[in-house]
Design a protein around this motif. Structure first.
Motif: not given
Length: 500
Positions: A64-69, A111-116, A121-123, A432-433
């Motif tokens: 979920l982390a980078l989906t917000v920005p 961890v790295l791949s899930r961050l990417m 999720g921004a689609g 998401n927030v």
């Protein structure tokens, strides 16, 4: 009533703008299949790699982390480059981190791949603008509801079908094949989508943003409002870092570095907001080119409640039901996940109501009131409740929340066309927030007050709709019209005048 059924029948055709609608919701659907392809195999992966509960939590949060920005920055990209290129790029890009995850041999690689993959999720944001380019304002609620509701089902589809694929392949590598193939499917469809759609109907220009780097606002108050609205988006990343730290996965040094990076990025974004919006600070926009930024704030708050509350409740409900009524994990999961099927109908229903009722603002207000009352009722759940009654109540609350999602995005594309992707991105990010905030509060206050706080938030959003500006239906832009890029209103050409 007859016209409504005719409109609904057209939804099931594959011609003209409906062809673009169906191609686009399926692109969103596949992006969600990839984004949520970890959840069905969490326990399997945990056992194979000997992961702790904290490490599994970390993988879920990284997802979920980078989906917000990303939703904000993807909104900027699509307003500049168009949804066709951006959606295709996201789907093709998904293949890289998804394959990396499917082949991962260590926790660090996962961890790295899930961050990417969280970027995928921004689609959702992209299709909001694509669909709005192909339909007149009076139909946007219905078609955006279909796009969101049917595309969202990709998460449930992943949960139900990927384990079946893994079982067919068999063996310890079954989950790797299932996850890997979902990425291949998304990438192939991304290439096809690029060839099958255009950003706008033939002869209609795509209205691009004038500014890059931050959302363009058109008033001095809007600049400061955007700055205030940006801060919570980056604070959500801080919450995720804190939860990972509390799980014991990173130490104090990792937490400090992560918070420092988040603070730096927030400062950079705030600087870009003031740099991009110098004209707004000087109040130099013509009245005809201005839009009410307060609508962006209200819609973001409404989505924070409707989607964020739904996301949080769906996440916690299986375990909550299991503990209250001693249900088995499978039965509790089925009861909670049934809301995913409801989304196929409820979200489009919210959009249809927005199109059919005279006021879109009033429609959203009524749905927020229902959400508030529903979650207040859920705060009374206890072991004395019949299980069937609790399930029905949770489904009713979910239906109102999902309809509220549809009502929000019936308005979002109409606030300001040339920056509608960025507005959709900000509102979507707030969804998401909301999920992050409500789930964090759950760990502090417990289930009963968790539902009360969602109810109270919905009531605050209801009050805020007083400042929401109801969009006014604009004329439909035809192939014989040109679009005034200043006012974004169609201006009749001699040919159009002769036809009319």
């Amino acid at each position: 009533m007859g016209s409504m059924f005719r409109d609904l029948r057209r939804l099931f055709t594959f011609q003209g703008p409906y062809r673009v609608l169906h191609l686009t919701w399926f692109a969103f659907f596949l992006s969600f299949v990839v984004w949520f392809n970890f959840a069905p195999f969490a326990s399997t992966i945990g056992k194979e790699f000997g992961l702790s509960k904290g490490q599994l939590l970390t993988l879920g949060l990284c997802n979920l982390a980078l989906t917000v920005p990303a939703r904000v920055f993807v909104g900027m990209a699509l307003d500049r480059f168009g949804p066709r290129k951006v959606f295709s790029t996201i789907l093709v890009f998904a293949l890289i981190p998804n394959t990396f995850f499917a082949l991962a041999q260590s926790f660090e690689a996962m961890v790295l791949s899930r961050l990417m993959l969280s970027v995928v999720g921004a689609g959702f944001v992209v299709g909001i603008r694509m669909v709005s380019e192909w339909f007149p304002p009076k139909e946007l609620g219905t078609v955006e509801g279909v796009y969101g509701g049917w595309g969202n089902f990709g998460a449930a589809f992943a949960a139900f079908t990927l384990p079946v694929v893994a079982s067919i392949v068999g063996g310890p590598s079954g989950w790797r094949w299932a996850i890997g193939l979902s990425g291949v499917a998304a990438a192939l469809y991304g290439l096809a989508y690029f060839q099958l759609v255009t950003d706008t109907p033939s002869g209609v220009p795509y209205v691009r943003t004038k500014k890059l780097g931050a959302l363009e606002v058109t008033s001095r108050k809007g600049v400061f409002g955007l700055a205030a609205l940006t801060v919570p988006l980056w604070c959500a990343l801080g919450i995720i870092l804190a939860r990972i730290f509390n799980a014991g996965v990173i130490g104090a040094t990792g937490l400090t570095l992560g918070l420092a990076a988040t603070t730096f990025l927030l400062g950079t974004q705030l600087l870009m907001i003031f740099r991009v919006n110098k004209a707004a600070l000087a109040n130099s926009y013509e009245e005809t080119d201005r839009y009410p930024f307060r609508s962006v704030a209200v819609l973001s708050l409404a989505y924070f409640v409707t989607f964020g509350g739904e996301l949080a409740v769906i996440t916690m409900l299986p375990e909550y039901m299991e503990s209250l009524w001693e249900l088995g994990p499978a039965l509790a999961g089925i009861a909670a996940s049934s809301a995913a099927f409801l989304n196929l109908i409820a979200r489009p229903a919210g959009g249809i109501m927005s199109d059919r009722f005279p006021s879109r603002r009033r429609t959203l207000s009524v749905l927020l009131l229902c959400v508030s009352l529903g979650y207040l009722a859920m705060s009374t759940l206890g072991s004395g409740w019949p299980v069937a009654g609790a399930i029905v109540l949770s489904l009713v609350c979910s239906a109102f929340g999902q309809a509220g999602n549809g009502a929000v995005y019936a308005i979002v594309p109409q606030v300001k066309k040339r920056v509608s992707g960025q507005i959709a991105g900000i509102a979507g990010a707030y969804g998401n927030v909301g999920g992050i905030v409500f789930l964090t509060l759950l760990t502090v206050v417990g289930p009963r007050w968790f539902f009360v706080l969602i109810s109270a938030s919905a009531f605050v959003a209801l009050i805020a709709t007083r400042w929401l500006v109801d969009p006014i239906a604009a004329p439909v832009v035809t192939n014989n019209d040109v679009l005034d890029l200043t006012t974004e209103r169609p201006v009749s050409t001699p040919v159009a005048a002769a036809v009319s």
